[in-house]
Design an enzyme around this catalytic site. Structure first.
Site, PDB file in Angstrom:
ATOM      1  N   LYS A   1       0.493  -1.149  -0.031  1.00  0.00           N
ATOM      2  CA  LYS A   1       0.024  -0.279  -0.158  1.00  0.00           C
ATOM      3  C   LYS A   1       0.426   1.819   0.135  1.00  0.00           C
ATOM      4  O   LYS A   1       0.645   2.463  -0.610  1.00  0.00           O
ATOM      5  CB  LYS A   1      -0.813   0.105   1.529  1.00  0.00           C
ATOM      6  CG  LYS A   1      -1.562  -1.368   1.348  1.00  0.00           C
ATOM      7  CD  LYS A   1      -2.898  -1.172   0.700  1.00  0.00           C
ATOM      8  CE  LYS A   1      -3.196  -2.601   0.735  1.00  0.00           C
ATOM      9  NZ  LYS A   1      -5.203  -2.740   0.294  1.00  0.00           N
TER      10      LYS A   1
HETATM   11  C1  LIG Z   1      -1.268  -7.279   2.544  1.00  0.00           C
HETATM   12  C2  LIG Z   1      -1.900  -7.557   1.118  1.00  0.00           C
HETATM   13  N1  LIG Z   1      -2.031  -8.930   0.412  1.00  0.00           N
HETATM   14  C3  LIG Z   1      -2.928  -8.219  -0.751  1.00  0.00           C
HETATM   15  C4  LIG Z   1      -4.290  -7.538  -0.222  1.00  0.00           C
HETATM   16  C5  LIG Z   1      -5.521  -7.463  -1.577  1.00  0.00           C
HETATM   17  O1  LIG Z   1      -4.674  -6.254  -2.629  1.00  0.00           O
HETATM   18  P1  LIG Z   1      -6.257  -5.504  -3.368  1.00  0.00           P
HETATM   19  O2  LIG Z   1      -7.229  -5.538  -2.436  1.00  0.00           O
HETATM   20  O3  LIG Z   1      -5.750  -4.384  -3.823  1.00  0.00           O
HETATM   21  O4  LIG Z   1      -6.469  -6.733  -3.983  1.00  0.00           O
HETATM   22  C6  LIG Z   1      -3.956  -6.204   0.934  1.00  0.00           C
HETATM   23  C7  LIG Z   1      -5.258  -5.373   0.793  1.00  0.00           C
HETATM   24  O5  LIG Z   1      -5.855  -5.905   0.353  1.00  0.00           O
HETATM   25  C8  LIG Z   1      -3.162  -6.302   1.854  1.00  0.00           C
HETATM   26  O6  LIG Z   1      -3.185  -5.731   2.385  1.00  0.00           O
HETATM   27  N1  LIG Z   2      -6.195  -5.229   2.081  1.00  0.00           N
HETATM   28  C1  LIG Z   2      -6.680  -3.825   2.339  1.00  0.00           C
HETATM   29  C2  LIG Z   2      -8.275  -3.661   2.336  1.00  0.00           C
HETATM   30  C3  LIG Z   2      -8.455  -1.975   2.025  1.00  0.00           C
HETATM   31  O1  LIG Z   2      -8.442  -2.345   0.469  1.00  0.00           O
HETATM   32  P1  LIG Z   2      -7.617  -0.836  -0.745  1.00  0.00           P
HETATM   33  O2  LIG Z   2      -6.894  -1.571  -1.712  1.00  0.00           O
HETATM   34  O3  LIG Z   2      -9.130  -0.594  -1.376  1.00  0.00           O
HETATM   35  O4  LIG Z   2      -7.408   0.496   0.387  1.00  0.00           O
HETATM   36  C4  LIG Z   2      -6.129  -2.964   3.464  1.00  0.00           C
HETATM   37  O5  LIG Z   2      -5.081  -3.366   4.124  1.00  0.00           O
HETATM   38  O6  LIG Z   2      -6.622  -2.168   4.634  1.00  0.00           O
END
Ligand SMILES: Cc1ncc(COP(=O)(O)O)c(C=O)c1O
Ligand SMILES: N[C@@H](CCOP(=O)(O)O)C(=O)O
Length: 469
Positions: A112
């Protein structure tokens, strides 16, 4: 660059307005009206560029007309200069032609940071220019929250409220959020699950009267800027593995479909991507769609990969928009049905189109632990549970052994000691120096009922540097 809504009714906006818009006014998500496309020669000429320079080339068309080149270059250099690894997103080889793209060298140890370090700076830039204050409400299953707080904590013009599901994030994740103090930083533990938190964010965009005229901004991947920044590392990985002359496959631990959607866009922008694997945990709505054309809500379960404990997958709407020939009316109808009935299938030819590129697997907690143990035994590397799900899916779904397979390493294992211990990995994991006192820091967090009015009431009481709006 102009952006349009997936539901076809909201006004088209430029990048600056999309950055500040969050959800579109018709409830849809913004996407570029026309995706930029790069030639193979152009992509090849980027080999060897430092990460921030590659980021400039990939993202420039998206911000053109809103952020001046010189400002954008400076912002990108600062953003990726914060990362602890010189390569920013290094590749680590696990097996023959199998790689993990380590996306956890940013300040909060998860992917993120790539987008939220940038988003914080872009907001600062735009809000200072406009002399405007905004409120952010974000939902997190653990990682977005700390990355958003870290990215926005120095923004003078922002009050940030992060909702996490009470007792359903790891202790490290919680502390990374609740130990950062500032009169503009607010953590709320909601007595519900991630979908409840996400729904509250979306409902707050639909009716903003509780904000008394202050603008609401999103930090979740409903905000286009999040997706935009995540496209870059697909180019970065492929260029290191012989791309664009050679295709690359990616396996992506998936919850809200933001990260893998960025990979899909990279491909549509000209990067040769042969396969995208949707790797889910037991909360497998996306796997059920990819494998059987059923997008149907089920009960949300707590797993060892809590960040992916998501059922309603926001960005899937962006893919559906493309699969339906960018017909906003069709998407509005589909999403209304989903809200009412809890599920849908799409016409066979649209589903077949999706299956040409996407494969999928749902991985149980047991398989996650087995994969962590297996990789540790073979390589000495400790995977976090989300990355392990990506590795398992890569090994099960791979279409060609000749094509490099890149698994997105989405978080550092130190954030998830429970899974690592359950896997029987005997290696002690240490928090990096900047977090070494995390367990002795004071925490600040408000627990609220799973109730929209309670959350909105809290925001309006504290939304102006801790004072009422
Ligand atoms: C460590 C981790 N892996 C994978 C994901 C999945 O990513 P996305 O939500 O973009 O599919 C998230 C959060 O959503 C995450 O925090
Ligand atoms: N896995 C995310 C969930 C939120 O997803 P986002 O990519 O739409 O912000 C988290 O860890 O908060």
């Amino acid at each position: 660059m102009r952006y349009i809504s997936t539901r076809g009714q909201a006004p088209a906006l430029n990048f600056e307005d999309v950055l500040l818009a969050g959800l579109a006014s018709d409830g849809g998500l913004y996407v570029p009206e026309n995706l930029p496309r790069f030639t193979q020669e152009e992509i090849a000429s980027w080999a060897g560029l430092p990460y921030h320079e590659l980021a400039f080339r990939v993202m420039r068309p998206f911000v053109e007309g809103s952020i001046a080149d010189a400002d954008f270059k400076k912002i990108l250099e600062e953003t990726y200069g914060e990362f602890a690894h010189a390569a920013v997103a290094p590749l680590r080889q696990l097996n023959s032609n199998e790689w993990v793209l380590e996306l956890f060298h940013g300040p909060t140890l998860a992917f993120k940071d790539f987008a939220l370090q940038l988003l914080g700076r872009l907001l600062d830039h735009v809000l200072a220019k406009r002399n405007e204050r905004v409120v952010i409400i974000g939902a997190t299953s653990g990682d977005t929250g700390s990355a958003a707080i870290e990215g926005c904590r120095r923004c003078d013009n922002v009050d940030i409220f992060i909702l996490h599901p009470h007792q359903r994030v790891s202790e490290v994740q919680r502390r990374q959020m609740t130990t950062i103090f500032g009169d503009n930083i607010h953590n709320i533990a909601v007595e519900g699950n991630f979908d409840d938190c996400q729904e509250m964010v979306k409902a707050s965009f639909a009716d903003q009267s509780f904000l008394k005229g202050t603008r609401l901004v999103a930090v979740n991947s409903i905000n286009w800027a999040r997706i935009m920044a995540q496209i870059v590392y697909y180019f970065h990985a492929a260029l290191q593995l012989g791309g664009p002359a050679r295709s690359v496959a990616f396996s992506v631990p998936t919850g809200n479909f933001g990260d893998i959607f960025a990979g899909y866009l990279a491909r549509n922008m000209g990067l040769p991507v042969s396969q995208l694997i949707v790797a889910t945990n037991r909360n497998d709505i996306l796997h059920r769609f990819m494998s059987g054309n059923q997008y149907v809500k089920e009960t949300l379960h707590a797993t060892l990969s809590p960040s992916m404990d998501i059922m309603v997958s926001s960005n899937f709407e962006r893919l559906l928009f493309d699969l339906h020939g960018r017909n906003g009316g069709a998407i509005a109808e589909l999403m209304a049905n989903f809200k009412q009935g809890g599920g849908f299938s799409v016409e066979q030819d649209r589903w077949t189109e999706a299956r040409k590129l996407f494969d999928s697997l749902a991985v149980s907690d047991e398989q996650t632990c087995e994969t962590i143990a297996e990789v540790f035994a073979a390589t000495g590397e400790v995977l976090d549970p989300h990355t392990a799900i990506g590795v398992k899916a890569a090994r099960e779904c791979r279409r060609s052994l000749d094509t490099p397979m890149v698994v997105l390493g989405t978080a550092h294992p130190v954030k998830f000691p429970e899974a690592v211990e359950k896997a029987g990995v005997g290696k002690a994991l240490e928090l990096p120096a900047h977090l070494s006192d995390l367990f002795s820091r004071e925490e600040r967090c408000t627990v609220l009922a799973n109730d929209l009015k309670a959350v909105q009431g809290f925001v309006s009481q504290h939304g102006n540097r801790g004072k009422p709006l």
